[in-house]
Enzyme design. Structure first.
Site, short mmCIF file in Angstrom:
data_model
loop_
_atom_site.label_atom_id
_atom_site.label_comp_id
_atom_site.label_asym_id
_atom_site.label_seq_id
_atom_site.Cartn_x
_atom_site.Cartn_y
_atom_site.Cartn_z
CB SER A 171 -1.01 -0.09 1.37
OG SER A 171 -1.97 -0.85 1.03
CE LYS A 174 -4.65 1.73 -0.35
NZ LYS A 174 -4.02 0.59 -0.19
CB SER A 228 -4.55 1.41 3.99
OG SER A 228 -3.45 1.12 2.89
CE LYS A 334 -1.24 4.14 2.34
NZ LYS A 334 -1.29 3.13 3.49
#
Length: 385
Positions: A171, A174, A228, A334
């Site tokens: 993720s 992203k 997420s 993140k």
């Protein structure tokens, strides 16, 4: 009144919640994938036929591109400091109520060119930079397979471990999706409905965003970056001009323009293990993403609620324990996890009065990922930035 208008209600606040330590753990991830990808990604000319689009070659004096494309370690020197300032104008970040709206009121998601510009990166350098990792006595004990600590202003690497090994990044993808979306300057107040297209048929993961839930583009971006939420990011890519194919092509084009030559993207969420990068490339991406005030704000937000089409109020929090604890001055972060990637994290935080980028890839559990980040933060205390 339609079900859509009756049920949609989003309340996002900046309420700080207590840290809840993850109680689950996974076994260490086999690194054979990383070795295989490293062997097969040595040629940066798109060997896997990833969708791409024409990319204008970055100026050779762009410090971020120079960093990623550097030759052998150069002589001592410093990069010209990259400004973190982005002019913000008044306006609301998204049509929501509560404290979160007030906190982020300076970030306008409406399609106004004057509000969407990102502060340009300086095209000058003072001297030939030295990107070789500094030598020092302290060696952190890490669970992660790859790691990096960097001064975000100068590009000076304070610690590195397998920084050029290609790995799945889950993720963390992203962050690239968010930059592509914001670069398009789309109307962030436009309603988008979650459809069956958002169902994960690759990994079979679930989602609390039920089919038929309608949120604004800005609200979906918030859930995608803070929590997420895969369906949120997938819906944003699906409704991008030109559709999913154009969005993925733009992700790869953005990576190339930043000089992320060992990075490839096949879809926007990170569920596909073929989304790969290196610790070095990700440090470049973090520095680029930090120029977007919306990304800084949404990745460090800590609370959100949505009322879904299933008639349930769903509460969301940040996936990063360091954000939930609130002890670090984190400006961007993140996390990411799929089995092939292990537990990973990127962040930019102020440590030792300087912005520092930390990259942790392939840690075996959520708790070890956090311990690795804390261990890497001690590097800053061991040597000058």
């Amino acid at each position: 009144m339609t079900m859509k208008k009756f049920h949609r209600n989003l309340i996002l606040t900046a309420l700080t919640i207590g840290f809840i330590s993850p109680s689950y753990a996974e076994t260490a991830v086999d690194d054979s994938l990383g070795q295989f990808l490293e062997q097969n990604f040595s040629n940066p000319t798109n060997p896997l036929n990833v969708p791409t689009t024409a990319v204008q070659t970055a100026d050779t004096d762009d410090p971020i591109a120079n960093f990623a494309n550097r030759p052998a370690p150069a002589t001592n020197g410093n990069l010209t400091q990259i400004s973190n300032g982005v002019n913000a104008t008044s306006g609301n970040i998204m049509p929501v109520t509560g404290q979160f709206q007030q906190q982020n009121a300076q970030y306008d998601f409406i399609n106004r060119a004057s509000n969407q510009n990102v502060a340009p990166i300086s095209n000058t350098t003072t001297t030939t930079p030295n990107f070789a990792a500094s030598s020092f006595a302290y060696t952190p004990l890490l669970n992660a397979r790859s790691a990096l600590v960097m001064n975000a202003n100068t590009g000076k690497i304070l610690y590195q471990k397998n920084v050029d090994t290609v790995r799945s990044i889950a993720s963390i993808s992203k962050l690239m999706s968010a930059m592509v979306l914001l670069d398009a300057k789309l109307n962030m107040y436009e309603d988008i409905t979650i459809t069956e297209d958002e169902i994960d048929r690759l990994k079979g993961t679930g989602s609390r965003l039920s089919i038929g839930t309608t949120l604004t583009r800005g609200e979906l971006l918030h859930l995608g970056l803070m929590s997420s939420e895969n369906r949120a990011i997938h819906a944003l890519a699906r409704t991008y001009p030109g559709g999913m194919g154009a969005f993925v092509a733009a992700m790869n084009a953005k990576a190339q323009s930043l000089g992320m030559n060992k990075s490839r993207f096949f879809e926007p969420t990170g569920l596909d293990p073929r989304n790969v990068s290196t610790a070095r490339d990700l440090s470049v991406m973090v520095r680029a993403a930090s120029k977007y005030p919306q990304i800084r704000s949404l990745t460090t937000s800590n609370y959100g609620q949505v009322y879904t089409s299933a008639g349930k109020t769903q509460t969301y929090k940040n996936t990063n324990a360091l954000v939930r604890e609130g002890d670090w001055d984190i400006s961007l972060q993140k996390t990411g996890y799929i089995k092939e990637a292990g537990r990973s994290m990127v962040l930019q935080a102020r440590l030792g009065n300087q912005p520092v980028v930390i990259v942790v890839l392939g840690s075996s559990t959520s708790s070890s990922r956090v311990r690795d980040a804390r261990e890497l933060s001690t590097v800053v205390n061991q040597m000058p930035l």
